[in-house]
Design a protein around this motif. Structure first.
Motif, short mmCIF file in Angstrom:
data_model
loop_
_atom_site.label_atom_id
_atom_site.label_comp_id
_atom_site.label_asym_id
_atom_site.label_seq_id
_atom_site.Cartn_x
_atom_site.Cartn_y
_atom_site.Cartn_z
N ARG A 184 29.89 42.99 43.85
CA ARG A 184 30.09 44.90 43.45
C ARG A 184 30.23 45.07 41.84
O ARG A 184 30.06 45.66 41.52
CB ARG A 184 31.35 45.22 44.30
CG ARG A 184 31.75 46.47 44.13
CD ARG A 184 33.07 46.92 44.56
NE ARG A 184 33.93 47.79 44.27
CZ ARG A 184 35.22 47.79 44.22
NH1 ARG A 184 36.32 46.91 44.40
NH2 ARG A 184 35.87 48.79 43.60
N THR A 236 24.70 39.36 49.35
CA THR A 236 25.90 40.15 48.66
C THR A 236 27.34 38.99 48.83
O THR A 236 27.31 38.49 50.60
CB THR A 236 25.39 41.12 49.98
OG1 THR A 236 26.47 41.94 49.66
CG2 THR A 236 25.57 40.66 51.67
N SER A 274 27.33 45.37 40.25
CA SER A 274 26.47 46.56 40.34
C SER A 274 27.33 47.74 39.43
O SER A 274 27.36 48.60 39.57
CB SER A 274 26.71 47.02 41.72
OG SER A 274 27.82 47.86 41.93
N LYS A 303 24.24 44.76 47.00
CA LYS A 303 25.55 45.65 47.43
C LYS A 303 26.23 45.56 48.95
O LYS A 303 27.51 45.02 49.11
CB LYS A 303 25.54 46.84 47.23
CG LYS A 303 26.76 47.92 46.08
CD LYS A 303 26.62 49.04 46.02
CE LYS A 303 27.50 49.48 45.43
NZ LYS A 303 27.11 51.08 45.11
N ASP A 304 25.35 46.23 49.90
CA ASP A 304 25.86 45.65 51.17
C ASP A 304 25.45 44.74 51.85
O ASP A 304 24.11 44.29 51.68
CB ASP A 304 26.78 46.98 51.70
CG ASP A 304 24.90 47.92 51.49
OD1 ASP A 304 24.25 46.82 52.02
OD2 ASP A 304 25.29 48.78 50.88
#
Lengths: 233, 233
Positions: free
Chosen positions: A105, A99, A108, A50-51
């Motif tokens: 995103r 990522t 997820s 995600k990040d």
């Protein structure tokens, strides 16, 4: 009778049923194109993260880390988000933690509920269509968009996919993008010259990436998510 | 140099700058078409009201109340949401308080920040284009959609408006819908037969409403919001 619908922005995901569906995540420029290219060129698996911070933790732990924000390679990362670096089996056998601004995103958001998650790209659209025809579930195409906004190249892929499948549906977004693809499909790259994200990439001299991401059926493999990791079917 | 962009769903309004812009609110089936028709047929003003209860309070207070939920006239209301009842100056001189599923909600979202709010409809699109050409602000088209989802007929209006204005822009949604309109514009009603909201109205035997809402340039007037009330320019 199966059906298809398109979620044109991750910010509208709450309006769609995810449970029990085959979800196709699309981020043509460039996450999903890069995922397909990397795996078709021998990368053993891709972990969508995600990040940036979370991704950095994988460095030197047996993973190459690939990270991009706003179209540029993130600092300290082994790789950016270009599909081209994976060509000629350059990273064959490697595991990649990845990522990106929008693509990971979108994954997820649907990860917990979807019956199956596939990655969509023009690079393997026919393989994806063939695979979907063998499955039984309704399809939801989730466009990664750009920071929540509608992105034409992602939505255009949804239109192309729906036209190829030829299933009946009642989704206005899919219907609109079928019409756009019928108009633009013969010369995607010329049509998408004016697209906002293409302009953004052109500013970073990524024209070759754009051209590559819009080339049809370079690969015959299908990419899916298995236990949080992307692999070839 | 002015520009135009399209917000394809009220749920994405936070991604757009509203302040300082001329906002065109569009709800082709049927709120914005009805507003234009009513005012062009002599209705003295329309008060857009957010919910049914609030609207009911205006009954017998000098206002006719018009209310619709899910395509049908709300109980106890004088009028539903059909543009046809206003034809032939049937309600000339009346004041109407109006609430609809999506259209009045879209207005309320931009009411505080927009520099000016106009109502868009195919019924007066050329008049709207002519008016916008005399103004100085950037234009934001806000599509009412259907309960947050993308609606093809509203977005198609945005594409038609942008094509007619011919301004440069970097909005992917506008670009996509220009392409759809170029494809479908010659026979809007045939193209929109398959649209989700058209099907919904067909189920209520509202084919004549659909046909009417898709007819171009029946009126030369422009509708705008002044102190919470819709009037002719």
């Amino acid at each position: 009778m199966r059906t298809i619908e398109t979620c044109i922005s991750p910010e509208l995901i709450h309006l769609h049923q995810i449970k029990g569906k085959t979800v196709v995540v699309v981020d043509i420029f460039r996450a999903s194109s890069t995922m397909v290219t990397a795996l078709a060129n021998g990368v053993s698996c891709i972990l969508p993260v995600k990040d940036l911070e979370q991704c950095r933790a994988y460095k030197n732990q047996g993973w190459k880390i690939a990270g991009e924000r706003n179209g540029q390679q993130a600092e300290g990362f082994d790789l950016g988000n270009s599909p081209l670096v994976y060509l000629n089996w350059q990273f064959s056998g490697e595991k990649i933690a990845m990522t990106t601004t929008n693509g990971t995103r979108a994954i997820s958001l649907v990860q917990n509920e979807a019956s199956e998650i596939l990655i969509g790209a023009f690079l393997n659209i026919t393989a994806l269509v063939n695979y979907l025809e063998t499955t039984q579930k309704d399809v939801l195409v989730v466009c990664a968009g750009w920071k929540g906004k509608f992105n034409i190249e992602d939505a255009l892929f949804a239109g192309a996919l729906s036209l190829a499948l030829g299933w009946e549906h009642e989704c206005d977004a899919t219907m609109a993008m079928e019409a756009v693809f019928q108009n633009a499909g013969r010369d995607l790259s010329n049509f998408l010259q004016k697209a906002s994200h293409a302009k953004r990439l052109q500013n970073h001299h990524l024209e070759r990436d754009i051209e590559f991401c819009l080339s049809l059926n370079q690969y015959e493999e299908v990419v899916f998510l298995e236990k949080n990791v992307l692999k070839l079917k």
